[in-house]
Design an enzyme around this catalytic site. Structure first.
Site, PDB file in Angstrom:
ATOM      1  N   ASP A 106       0.828  -1.217   0.000  1.00  0.00           N
ATOM      2  CA  ASP A 106       0.000   0.000   0.000  1.00  0.00           C
ATOM      3  C   ASP A 106       0.856   1.259   0.000  1.00  0.00           C
ATOM      4  O   ASP A 106       2.038   1.227   0.362  1.00  0.00           O
ATOM      5  CB  ASP A 106      -0.944   0.013   1.201  1.00  0.00           C
ATOM      6  CG  ASP A 106      -0.205   0.021   2.535  1.00  0.00           C
ATOM      7  OD1 ASP A 106       0.761  -0.762   2.680  1.00  0.00           O
ATOM      8  OD2 ASP A 106      -0.576   0.813   3.417  1.00  0.00           O
TER       9      ASP A 106
ATOM     10  N   GLU B 214       0.110  -1.176   5.542  1.00  0.00           N
ATOM     11  CA  GLU B 214       1.177  -0.807   6.481  1.00  0.00           C
ATOM     12  C   GLU B 214       1.011   0.626   6.930  1.00  0.00           C
ATOM     13  O   GLU B 214       1.248   0.972   8.081  1.00  0.00           O
ATOM     14  CB  GLU B 214       2.541  -1.001   5.784  1.00  0.00           C
ATOM     15  CG  GLU B 214       3.752  -0.859   6.693  1.00  0.00           C
ATOM     16  CD  GLU B 214       4.309   0.554   6.778  1.00  0.00           C
ATOM     17  OE1 GLU B 214       5.203   0.799   7.601  1.00  0.00           O
ATOM     18  OE2 GLU B 214       3.840   1.451   6.038  1.00  0.00           O
TER      19      GLU B 214
HETATM   20 ZN    ZN Z   1       6.792   2.183   3.903  1.00  0.00          ZN
END
Ligand code: ZN
Length: 395
Positions: A83, A145
């Site tokens: 992401d 993340e």
């Molecule tokens: Zn990163």
């Protein structure tokens, strides 16, 4: 038998450019997961996708990837995330003077597609130069993340055999991250008592005033060289003519030292306790004998976001990339980071994982960029540490 890989620089850049053009804001990693699955399977990897996506309301899960080695060296884990932060959609990469940046309306997404490009490169090299010694490799490729390390928190590490990992998700390609802070999230609520502010203010207890007194007492910001704290958001109240009944505050504390982290959290909670106690005494006549009980009162929803991580220069996970970089003629350095990473979570879950830089710069901004030479260096470091490990590692 050859001892080292020759990096496929053109493929590395092509893979990177292809990936940055796939939209993948947090929780919308489907396109990236599909692209990586197809690519990695075609290069000889086994790819599994877990169900983390459905648990975080996203459209793709984490990828657990396995690539067979050709030595009996212990397996190694490498990790990166799919992401990116916003503005993430419609990235148009531009190359100028050996640097890749976006057109300026979006981030570039080198955070963390530079890390993913290094992983794809490892799979490419295993196929392209099969005689070079390598261990079994495991890739832990995460979703979400950037919005709280959600993917790594949900990954089942028992599906990996590696006892050591490397997270490819930091700035400087020549620096090895030996530590990151632990963080505690603190969501506070202060309850007062509502009353008409014009007719009977003395019958109310302003949660806002109580909160202001608490904040005036509290130490936050930079606490010491290892510790920080912040109250980042405060909300409450209904109208100018109502004594504020409820205030909520979102806060956090971070430290590289678990004891200092606990002391800071205790201090913050202590400020709430002390000020509310004082006010309860002074406003007994407003709550004594009522069902509500003592007012004002406070509560906290407190959770550990991630634990502190500290590696020593003697740990194999630090020695290996340092030695790999030096073998390439580089001056390697260690650093500590100010934030938690997927490395914090993997380490907490039992696979000690050192974070390595991959060359990304000005991340989390539309100025984000990466020098192609840094991307090449990052890939060289990865493949060198892998081949070095397969040939006996470092002692
Ligand atoms: Zn990163």
């Amino acid at each position: 038998m050859k001892t080292g890989y020759n990096i496929l620089e053109k493929d590395l850049l092509d893979d990177f450019l292809a990936m940055v053009q796939i939209d993948s804001p947090s929780k919308s990693e489907r396109g990236m997961a599909d692209w990586l699955t197809e690519k990695l399977v075609s290069l000889g990897c086994k790819v599994e996708e877990d169900d983390a996506g459905s648990k975080v309301d996203g459209n793709a899960g984490n990828l657990l990837v396995y690539l067979k080695g050709n030595t009996d060296a212990d397996p190694l884990l490498l990790s990166a995330h799919m992401d990116t932060v916003e503005p993430a959609n419609g990235v148009v990469p531009i190359i100028e003077d050996g640097v890749v940046r976006s057109k300026g309306e979006t981030v570039l997404g080198s955070d963390d597609k530079a890390g993913l490009a290094c992983i794809v490169q490892l799979a490419r090299l295993a196929k392209d130069q099969p005689d070079v010694p390598r261990p079994d490799l495991e890739f832990s490729i995460h979703i979400s993340e950037e919005v709280g390390l959600l993917g790594s928190k949900l990954i089942d590490v028992s599906k990996f055999r590696s006892k050591i990992g490397f997270v490819l998700d930091d700035t400087d390609a020549l620096k090895v991250n030996t530590g990151s802070p632990g963080a505690v999230r603190l969501d506070y609520t202060v309850y007062g008592k509502a009353s008409h502010a014009g007719v009977a203010p003395e019958k109310g207890i302003s949660a806002l005033k109580v909160a202001a007194e608490i904040l005036a007492k509290m130490n936050f910001g930079r606490i010491d060289d290892e510790t920080t704290a912040n109250v980042g958001k405060i909300e409450g109240g209904t109208a100018s003519n109502v004594v504020t009944e409820k205030i909520t505050m979102s806060a956090e504390a971070r430290s590289h030292d678990p004891k200092k982290l606990k002391a800071q959290v205790d201090h913050m909670n202590g400020c709430f306790e002390e000020v509310c106690k004082k006010w309860q005494e002074a406003s007994k006549h407003l709550w004594e004998g009522t069902e509500e009980g003592p007012l004002p009162r406070w509560e906290v929803d407190q959770g550990e976001d991630y634990a502190p991580v500290k590696f020593s220069e003697d740990d194999y996970g630090v020695k290996l990339p340092m030695a790999a970089g030096r073998s390439l003629g580089w001056d390697m350095e260690t650093k500590v980071s100010g934030g938690g990473t997927d490395g914090s979570i993997l380490t907490q879950k039992g696979i000690p994982s050192v974070v390595l830089g991959v060359g990304m710069r000005d991340i989390h901004s539309t100025k984000e960029n990466i020098a192609i030479s840094d991307l090449n260096d990052a890939a060289k470091l990865c493949v060198t540490l892998v081949t070095m490990h397969a040939q006996g590692g470092v002692s």
